[in-house]
Design a protein around this motif. Sequence first.
Motif, PDB file in Angstrom:
ATOM      1  N   LEU A  14       0.255  -0.923   7.242  1.00 18.00           N
ATOM      2  CA  LEU A  14       1.553  -0.258   7.322  1.00 18.00           C
ATOM      3  C   LEU A  14       1.724   0.576   8.577  1.00 18.00           C
ATOM      4  N   SER A  15       0.685   0.715   9.382  1.00 15.07           N
ATOM      5  CA  SER A  15       0.841   1.464  10.624  1.00 15.07           C
ATOM      6  C   SER A  15       1.806   0.762  11.571  1.00 15.07           C
ATOM      7  N   ARG A  16       1.955  -0.562  11.380  1.00 20.14           N
ATOM      8  CA  ARG A  16       2.873  -1.317  12.233  1.00 20.14           C
ATOM      9  C   ARG A  16       4.167  -1.676  11.516  1.00 20.14           C
ATOM     10  N   ASN A  17       4.129  -1.775  10.194  1.00 16.04           N
ATOM     11  CA  ASN A  17       5.309  -2.171   9.432  1.00 16.04           C
ATOM     12  C   ASN A  17       5.671  -1.070   8.441  1.00 16.04           C
ATOM     13  N   LYS A  18       6.922  -0.661   8.459  1.00 14.66           N
ATOM     14  CA  LYS A  18       7.383   0.381   7.554  1.00 14.66           C
ATOM     15  C   LYS A  18       7.993  -0.249   6.316  1.00 14.66           C
ATOM     16  N   LEU A  19       7.650   0.306   5.153  1.00 15.73           N
ATOM     17  CA  LEU A  19       8.143  -0.232   3.892  1.00 15.73           C
ATOM     18  C   LEU A  19       9.509   0.347   3.556  1.00 15.73           C
ATOM     19  N   SER A  20      10.279  -0.436   2.848  1.00 14.61           N
ATOM     20  CA  SER A  20      11.540   0.066   2.313  1.00 14.61           C
ATOM     21  C   SER A  20      11.276   0.784   0.993  1.00 14.61           C
ATOM     22  N   GLY A  21      12.302   1.457   0.488  1.00 12.88           N
ATOM     23  CA  GLY A  21      12.146   2.156  -0.777  1.00 12.88           C
ATOM     24  C   GLY A  21      11.830   1.222  -1.924  1.00 12.88           C
ATOM     25  N   VAL A  22      12.442   0.048  -1.921  1.00 11.69           N
ATOM     26  CA  VAL A  22      12.189  -0.934  -2.980  1.00 11.69           C
ATOM     27  C   VAL A  22      10.741  -1.415  -2.930  1.00 11.69           C
ATOM     28  N   GLU A  23      10.231  -1.643  -1.727  1.00 14.45           N
ATOM     29  CA  GLU A  23       8.843  -2.090  -1.594  1.00 14.45           C
ATOM     30  C   GLU A  23       7.868  -0.997  -2.025  1.00 14.45           C
ATOM     31  N   GLU A  24       8.204   0.252  -1.736  1.00 13.70           N
ATOM     32  CA  GLU A  24       7.352   1.360  -2.201  1.00 13.70           C
ATOM     33  C   GLU A  24       7.249   1.368  -3.718  1.00 13.70           C
ATOM     34  N   VAL A  25       8.391   1.255  -4.377  1.00 10.56           N
ATOM     35  CA  VAL A  25       8.405   1.265  -5.842  1.00 10.56           C
ATOM     36  C   VAL A  25       7.634   0.077  -6.395  1.00 10.56           C
ATOM     37  N   SER A  26       7.792  -1.082  -5.762  1.00  8.62           N
ATOM     38  CA  SER A  26       7.101  -2.281  -6.232  1.00  8.62           C
ATOM     39  C   SER A  26       5.586  -2.140  -6.101  1.00  8.62           C
ATOM     40  N   LEU A  27       5.123  -1.652  -4.954  1.00 19.47           N
ATOM     41  CA  LEU A  27       3.681  -1.487  -4.761  1.00 19.47           C
ATOM     42  C   LEU A  27       3.110  -0.423  -5.698  1.00 19.47           C
ATOM     43  N   ALA A  28       3.854   0.651  -5.896  1.00 20.50           N
ATOM     44  CA  ALA A  28       3.389   1.681  -6.829  1.00 20.50           C
ATOM     45  C   ALA A  28       3.263   1.114  -8.238  1.00 20.50           C
ATOM     46  N   GLY A  29       4.213   0.261  -8.630  1.00 20.27           N
ATOM     47  CA  GLY A  29       4.132  -0.362  -9.945  1.00 20.27           C
ATOM     48  C   GLY A  29       2.946  -1.296 -10.073  1.00 20.27           C
ATOM     49  N   GLN A  30       2.638  -2.033  -9.014  1.00 18.33           N
ATOM     50  CA  GLN A  30       1.489  -2.945  -9.061  1.00 18.33           C
ATOM     51  C   GLN A  30       0.175  -2.178  -9.161  1.00 18.33           C
ATOM     52  N   PHE A  31       0.070  -1.083  -8.425  1.00 22.02           N
ATOM     53  CA  PHE A  31      -1.137  -0.262  -8.547  1.00 22.02           C
ATOM     54  C   PHE A  31      -1.224   0.383  -9.930  1.00 22.02           C
ATOM     55  N   ALA A  32      -0.080   0.812 -10.461  1.00 21.99           N
ATOM     56  CA  ALA A  32      -0.081   1.455 -11.779  1.00 21.99           C
ATOM     57  C   ALA A  32      -0.577   0.501 -12.856  1.00 21.99           C
ATOM     58  N   GLU A  33      -0.276  -0.785 -12.727  1.00 20.85           N
ATOM     59  CA  GLU A  33      -0.743  -1.765 -13.706  1.00 20.85           C
ATOM     60  C   GLU A  33      -2.261  -1.893 -13.704  1.00 20.85           C
ATOM     61  N   MET A  34      -2.889  -1.594 -12.574  1.00 24.00           N
ATOM     62  CA  MET A  34      -4.345  -1.716 -12.481  1.00 24.00           C
ATOM     63  C   MET A  34      -5.074  -0.423 -12.826  1.00 24.00           C
ATOM     64  N   ILE A  35      -4.352   0.689 -12.875  1.00 24.22           N
ATOM     65  CA  ILE A  35      -4.992   1.971 -13.193  1.00 24.22           C
ATOM     66  C   ILE A  35      -5.028   2.112 -14.711  1.00 24.22           C
ATOM     67  N   ASP A  36      -6.138   1.712 -15.297  1.00 21.86           N
ATOM     68  CA  ASP A  36      -6.274   1.746 -16.753  1.00 21.86           C
ATOM     69  C   ASP A  36      -7.336   2.721 -17.229  1.00 21.86           C
TER      70      ASP A  36
END
Length: 223
Positions: A14-36
């Motif tokens: 991400l140092s070269r590519n900036k995420l949009s707000g939608v992508e932030e929410v999506s990645l946070a959701g994917q990580f949340a699914e793995m945090i058990d």
Amino acid sequence: MLRYHILLFKLNRLSRNKLSGVEEVSLAGQFAEMIDSADTAARVIADLIDHANPQVRRIALNAIRRARQFSSPELQPALVRCMADAEAVVRHDAVWIVQETRMDGAELRAALRRLAGKVQLPWDAERARANPGDTALAAQVRARMALDKLLEKSAAERNQALAAMALGGTSDQPYAEGTVGHKGMQHRALVRRQAGRRLNSSVKLTFRKVEPTQVTGNKRFLL
């Protein structure tokens, strides 16, 4: 864990590519699914919470909040660091987690107090609602609300302890021996005993009722 490493690799680019707000929410959701578990949350904290990119730090905070994994011992120190972050959105999301948990501590309260600054409720809360784009103010308002909640809890616990002491719910020795309260209690007991002895040894006066006598003759004109 392959999926975790793939997401981690994507975030490190991400140092070269900036995420949009939608992508932030999506990645946070994917990580949340793995945090058990608390261990998984601790790994996310170690890998992402101090990342150089503020978007990654925010993704880590949102993932932990959405996973509801707040039992990791590394979480509270990480939140204290995030509440001093240079980015207002990171500070805001860190306080958001504090509000949704029951964690407490001296360092946490100090961090909340520093972040809240001179914010006054409810006036600044109204100003934050009127200016939803002011994330720094929103973070300060959340910090003030979270700190007030912790202070209210402490006051309620102290009042409950005092009420139990007044009703005799505690031991007969409410103060530790040698403390100022214990010495004051001993002094008051001594004063009561001395006053009781003086009262018992004092001279008790008795009074005899004098009945009036009837005045006759010329003496009644002299009265």
